[in-house]
Scaffold this motif. Sequence first.
Motif, PDB file in Angstrom:
ATOM      1  N   GLU A 110       0.828  -1.210   0.000  1.00 20.86           N
ATOM      2  CA  GLU A 110       0.000   0.000   0.000  1.00 20.86           C
ATOM      3  C   GLU A 110       0.861   1.258   0.000  1.00 20.86           C
ATOM      4  OE1 GLU A 110      -2.503  -0.476   3.375  1.00 20.86           O
ATOM      5  OE2 GLU A 110      -3.814  -1.966   2.432  1.00 20.86           O
ATOM      6  N   ALA A 111       1.985   1.216   0.702  1.00 19.05           N
ATOM      7  CA  ALA A 111       2.897   2.366   0.670  1.00 19.05           C
ATOM      8  C   ALA A 111       3.559   2.489  -0.691  1.00 19.05           C
ATOM      9  CB  ALA A 111       3.949   2.222   1.769  1.00 19.05           C
ATOM     10  N   ALA A 112       3.884   1.359  -1.313  1.00 17.56           N
ATOM     11  CA  ALA A 112       4.596   1.379  -2.598  1.00 17.56           C
ATOM     12  C   ALA A 112       3.744   1.955  -3.712  1.00 17.56           C
ATOM     13  CB  ALA A 112       5.059  -0.031  -2.952  1.00 17.56           C
ATOM     14  N   ILE A 113       2.471   1.567  -3.770  1.00 24.91           N
ATOM     15  CA  ILE A 113       1.638   2.031  -4.884  1.00 24.91           C
ATOM     16  C   ILE A 113       1.351   3.526  -4.797  1.00 24.91           C
ATOM     17  CG2 ILE A 113       0.598  -0.224  -5.219  1.00 24.91           C
ATOM     18  CD1 ILE A 113      -1.843   0.712  -3.691  1.00 24.91           C
ATOM     19  N   ASN A 114       1.536   4.120  -3.617  1.00 26.48           N
ATOM     20  CA  ASN A 114       1.350   5.564  -3.482  1.00 26.48           C
ATOM     21  C   ASN A 114       2.641   6.341  -3.695  1.00 26.48           C
ATOM     22  OD1 ASN A 114      -1.433   5.438  -2.813  1.00 26.48           O
ATOM     23  ND2 ASN A 114      -0.908   4.866  -0.710  1.00 26.48           N
ATOM     24  N   TYR A 115       3.729   5.626  -3.895  1.00 30.13           N
ATOM     25  CA  TYR A 115       5.028   6.294  -3.994  1.00 30.13           C
ATOM     26  C   TYR A 115       5.785   5.997  -5.281  1.00 30.13           C
ATOM     27  CZ  TYR A 115      10.063   6.013  -3.675  1.00 30.13           C
ATOM     28  OH  TYR A 115      11.388   6.045  -3.986  1.00 30.13           O
ATOM     29  N   LEU A 116       5.807   4.731  -5.689  1.00 27.32           N
ATOM     30  CA  LEU A 116       6.709   4.325  -6.760  1.00 27.32           C
ATOM     31  C   LEU A 116       6.450   5.088  -8.056  1.00 27.32           C
ATOM     32  CD1 LEU A 116       6.877   0.462  -6.289  1.00 27.32           C
ATOM     33  CD2 LEU A 116       8.553   2.177  -5.648  1.00 27.32           C
ATOM     34  N   PRO A 117       7.495   5.664  -8.659  1.00 27.65           N
ATOM     35  CA  PRO A 117       7.301   6.404  -9.911  1.00 27.65           C
ATOM     36  C   PRO A 117       6.875   5.506 -11.067  1.00 27.65           C
ATOM     37  CG  PRO A 117       9.642   6.241  -9.342  1.00 27.65           C
ATOM     38  CD  PRO A 117       8.880   5.752  -8.154  1.00 27.65           C
ATOM     39  N   GLU A 118       7.232   4.199 -11.027  1.00 30.44           N
ATOM     40  CA  GLU A 118       6.801   3.305 -12.099  1.00 30.44           C
ATOM     41  C   GLU A 118       5.289   3.229 -12.176  1.00 30.44           C
ATOM     42  OE1 GLU A 118      10.579   1.303 -10.422  1.00 30.44           O
ATOM     43  OE2 GLU A 118       9.048   2.713  -9.789  1.00 30.44           O
ATOM     44  N   ILE A 119       4.652   3.166 -11.027  1.00 28.35           N
ATOM     45  CA  ILE A 119       3.189   3.078 -11.003  1.00 28.35           C
ATOM     46  C   ILE A 119       2.571   4.393 -11.453  1.00 28.35           C
ATOM     47  CG2 ILE A 119       1.190   2.729  -9.507  1.00 28.35           C
ATOM     48  CD1 ILE A 119       2.882   0.863  -7.821  1.00 28.35           C
ATOM     49  N   LYS A 120       3.138   5.500 -10.994  1.00 28.51           N
ATOM     50  CA  LYS A 120       2.619   6.804 -11.411  1.00 28.51           C
ATOM     51  C   LYS A 120       2.756   6.983 -12.916  1.00 28.51           C
ATOM     52  CE  LYS A 120       3.493   9.118  -6.987  1.00 28.51           C
ATOM     53  NZ  LYS A 120       4.200  10.224  -6.297  1.00 28.51           N
ATOM     54  N   TYR A 137      10.726   0.352  -0.763  1.00 30.50           N
ATOM     55  CA  TYR A 137       9.357   0.298  -1.266  1.00 30.50           C
ATOM     56  C   TYR A 137       8.461   1.298  -0.552  1.00 30.50           C
ATOM     57  CZ  TYR A 137       9.755  -3.871  -4.200  1.00 30.50           C
ATOM     58  OH  TYR A 137      10.061  -4.750  -5.212  1.00 30.50           O
ATOM     59  N   GLN A 138       8.848   1.699   0.641  1.00 32.41           N
ATOM     60  CA  GLN A 138       8.045   2.629   1.436  1.00 32.41           C
ATOM     61  C   GLN A 138       8.652   4.028   1.467  1.00 32.41           C
ATOM     62  OE1 GLN A 138       6.723   0.379   5.217  1.00 32.41           O
ATOM     63  NE2 GLN A 138       8.490  -0.785   4.468  1.00 32.41           N
ATOM     64  N   ASN A 139       9.632   4.279   0.596  1.00 31.06           N
ATOM     65  CA  ASN A 139      10.250   5.608   0.488  1.00 31.06           C
ATOM     66  C   ASN A 139      10.985   5.993   1.771  1.00 31.06           C
ATOM     67  OD1 ASN A 139      10.976   7.960  -0.840  1.00 31.06           O
ATOM     68  ND2 ASN A 139       9.154   9.072  -0.218  1.00 31.06           N
ATOM     69  N   LYS A 140      11.561   5.007   2.436  1.00 27.37           N
ATOM     70  CA  LYS A 140      12.388   5.294   3.594  1.00 27.37           C
ATOM     71  C   LYS A 140      13.812   5.586   3.136  1.00 27.37           C
ATOM     72  CE  LYS A 140       9.713   2.395   6.793  1.00 27.37           C
ATOM     73  NZ  LYS A 140       9.768   1.248   7.738  1.00 27.37           N
TER      74      LYS A 140
END
Length: 486
Positions: free
Chosen positions: A258-268, A479-482
Amino acid sequence: MKRTLLSLLFLSGITSLSISAQTQLSGADDGIGYTLEECIDYALDHNIALRQAELAIENSLVGLNQSKANVLPSANGQFGLNSNFGRNIDPFSNDIVTQSISTNSMGVGANMLLYNGYRLKNTIARSTLDLEASRMDLAAQRNNISLQIAVAYLNVISSKEMINVAEKNIEVTRLQLERTQKMVEAGSLAETNLFNLNAQLANDELSLVNSQNQFETSILTLKQAMNLTDNRRFDVGKINVPEPDLQLYPESPQQVYEAAINYLPEIKAAEIREEMALKNIQIAKAVGLPSVSANVSWGTAFSTAAKNLVPNGFDTQTVSATTVFDGQTVPFTIDFQQPAFTQENIPYFSQLGNNQSMNAGISMQIPIFNGFNKKYQMQSAKIQQMQSELTTENTLLGIRQNIDQAYINMQNAAKAYSANLVQVDALQKAFVAAESSYNAGASNFVDYNLAKTNLDRAQANLIQAKYDYIFRIKILDFYQNKPLEL
């Protein structure tokens, strides 16, 4: 370990790192060594693929500016000079003349599209989305390069620790050799023990050489990943990497996803391209709609055939006629007076002023039949939309699978690290006991050497397990932008 970490890198395909750009390396020049941040900054500044991606973004920006400029009116001017010889038509009187005529025409025209089914508006929106998608692609590349540098950097640190272990093993063997030498001289041990320990020392020194070679290889790998081609002295900074925590990872795979899909540029980027596909459909629809344009123009001309008639008195013209008088035809003449004119050239600028003309109008173009152009453009746009939706779905699926795999790998690495800790602790105690027994003459060299070899191998395995576990934790953190911290 190197192959394992690199395999995981290509499997994951994602990371993030937010750091300020630097173009200079300053670590090894002052004997401190390069930090991870410096290595990543240098790699990001000197990676050719990233520079190509940045140029692609600039090109997308040019396309966006061009699509915006297409909304503006178009204006064009024209200027012409012509010379005609022989039999010509006077452009002012339309008389046929046999003379040379030179003409000069000039004008300005402007045209503005008022409506074309919002095609220009949707084209601007699509270009804006394309620019944003290109930026997301660049961000994804930067993340992947950052993680690649982190992998290489961890390999260098791991190689350094292997060197330290090999040096300590040599030190232990040398101390044991000194004790044995004294015991042999005292007659407590046979001289064969010295031969065996010298052989063991040679093996330890070979292990040190192998560790140093591995370190040089890892340094070269890091430099190549950074695109660092000069021959400067290169080393990494001294980092005291703490022992990783064996507690349960705080987030579950679902929380990481859930954190990854809100952050990852590939998904955006994939989601943005879905929006682009919708804009392509709207653009295709506009092909079958009317377009309305407004136009205005101004022009003037000059010709050498143009003349002014200037009054020049009166001319008398005699006309012969006849009449019938008493049955007789009587001839007579009549004199007429009419104005006389002479021709003179009209000045250049006077003609330009007199011959001005202006035009303004609105035109509409209504598509009736265009070879099924709209039909096929719509079909193609809808197929692109389905492809973009599948790309997004596949990206999300791949991310979920990678996270699940990364989580399992992290748990397995934690178990391996924990088992290696127990093994090293047990073998350390076994070696101490074997060493004491050997020094007391209660055991032979074979038992001592076996205990030491097992401990050396376990210590090497522990170092690999430690950094493998650390890296797999960092994968889930990314994956969580840490932030990446060692």
